[in-house]
Design a protein around this motif. Structure first.
Motif, short mmCIF file in Angstrom:
data_model
loop_
_atom_site.label_atom_id
_atom_site.label_comp_id
_atom_site.label_asym_id
_atom_site.label_seq_id
_atom_site.Cartn_x
_atom_site.Cartn_y
_atom_site.Cartn_z
N LEU A 31 -19.43 -2.22 -15.53
CA LEU A 31 -18.71 -3.03 -16.59
C LEU A 31 -18.62 -4.62 -16.74
N ALA A 32 -18.22 -4.86 -15.57
CA ALA A 32 -18.22 -6.28 -15.25
C ALA A 32 -19.56 -7.12 -15.12
N ALA A 33 -20.59 -6.45 -14.77
CA ALA A 33 -21.76 -7.24 -14.55
C ALA A 33 -22.58 -7.42 -16.05
N PRO A 34 -22.78 -8.86 -16.08
CA PRO A 34 -23.37 -9.18 -17.30
C PRO A 34 -24.73 -9.20 -17.42
N VAL A 147 -27.37 3.61 -17.00
CA VAL A 147 -25.99 4.24 -16.72
C VAL A 147 -25.27 3.92 -18.28
N THR A 148 -24.08 4.82 -18.32
CA THR A 148 -23.47 4.61 -19.29
C THR A 148 -22.00 4.49 -19.30
N PRO A 149 -21.34 3.41 -18.53
CA PRO A 149 -20.12 3.45 -18.04
C PRO A 149 -19.16 3.36 -19.35
N ALA A 150 -19.67 3.09 -20.43
CA ALA A 150 -18.85 2.60 -21.82
C ALA A 150 -19.69 3.39 -22.74
N TRP A 151 -19.81 4.81 -22.74
CA TRP A 151 -20.34 5.63 -23.74
C TRP A 151 -20.08 5.18 -25.30
N PRO A 152 -21.25 5.16 -26.07
CA PRO A 152 -22.47 5.40 -25.92
C PRO A 152 -23.60 4.34 -25.67
N ASN A 153 -22.96 3.32 -25.20
CA ASN A 153 -24.11 2.12 -25.00
C ASN A 153 -24.64 2.35 -23.63
N GLU A 154 -25.73 2.36 -23.43
CA GLU A 154 -26.58 2.41 -22.04
C GLU A 154 -26.88 1.02 -21.84
#
Length: 222
Positions: A31-34, A147-154
């Motif tokens: 999530l932290a990776a821009p 990857v989808t750490p904050a579904w539904p945004n891949e």
């Protein structure tokens, strides 16, 4: 008096287990990776950050130009079929009204559509809304993951460290190159040659390219 049968109560499913400390740390790291540019030797093909607009995009597939040897990307959308040169970004063929039996890949078992332009007479397997998939690795060690750490945004990750879990710092051995937070994700992958990365959403096509000399078989690096 009319008797009615009472419905059995719906059984509640067991509660999903909470993430472990390790899993939560990995999720937070993702999530932290821009979003960052793809590293050398990869170069974006299109000028805009989200590639080229393709309204109603359903799926994409790869082919090879019989004359130039360039990777080609075939796009299937609600507006027909298109063919892009993955090196120059040029749209080299267009079919706005394919036959109903060939307009979408789900009409056949191998999820393919007929080629057009320089690849007319062949069929191209399409990955996207109806299924299918693209290459997720290259012969010289690049890996692509969705990857989808904050579904539904891949999020699309490019790496040289073998894939998840990524041990090194973001921007050194792995790169977050695309975030589908504005449109519906369709597919992502490498061309069979390993010289093209494609990411498709329901509204856009993004491409990155590298030269033959940058692949395993053309590189002089150890």
């Amino acid at each position: 008096m009319k008797w009615t049968r009472k419905a059995a109560p719906v059984e509640q499913s067991e509660r999903e287990p909470e993430l472990s400390v390790y899993q939560q740390a990995m999720r937070n790291r993702l999530l932290a990776a821009p979003v960052v540019p793809a590293p050398e030797p990869w170069q974006p093909v299109f000028e805009y950050a989200y590639g080229v607009p393709v309204g109603g995009l359903l799926g994409i597939g790869f082919a090879t130009h019989p004359a130039s040897g360039h990777d080609l990307v075939m796009v299937v959308s609600h507006d027909g079929h298109g063919l892009f040169d993955a090196v120059t970004g040029e749209k080299i063929a267009r079919d706005r009204d394919p036959g109903p039996e060939d307009s979408t890949p789900d009409a056949v078992a191998d999820l393919s559509c007929p080629g057009l332009g320089p690849i007319a007479g062949s069929r191209v397997r399409i990955a996207g809304l109806f299924g299918g998939g693209l290459h997720t690795t290259t012969a010289d060690g690049w890996t692509l993951e969705v990857v989808t750490p904050a579904w539904p945004n891949e999020r699309v990750l490019l790496s040289r460290d073998g894939g998840l879990p990524h041990a090194g710092p973001h921007g050194e051995q792995w790169w977050h190159i695309f975030h589908s937070n504005y449109s519906t994700f369709r597919t992502a992958g490498f061309s069979p040659s390993g010289q093209t990365i494609a990411v498709a959403t329901s509204s856009d096509l993004s491409l990155w390219t590298r030269g033959p000399a940058d692949t395993l078989f053309g590189s002089t690096e150890a």
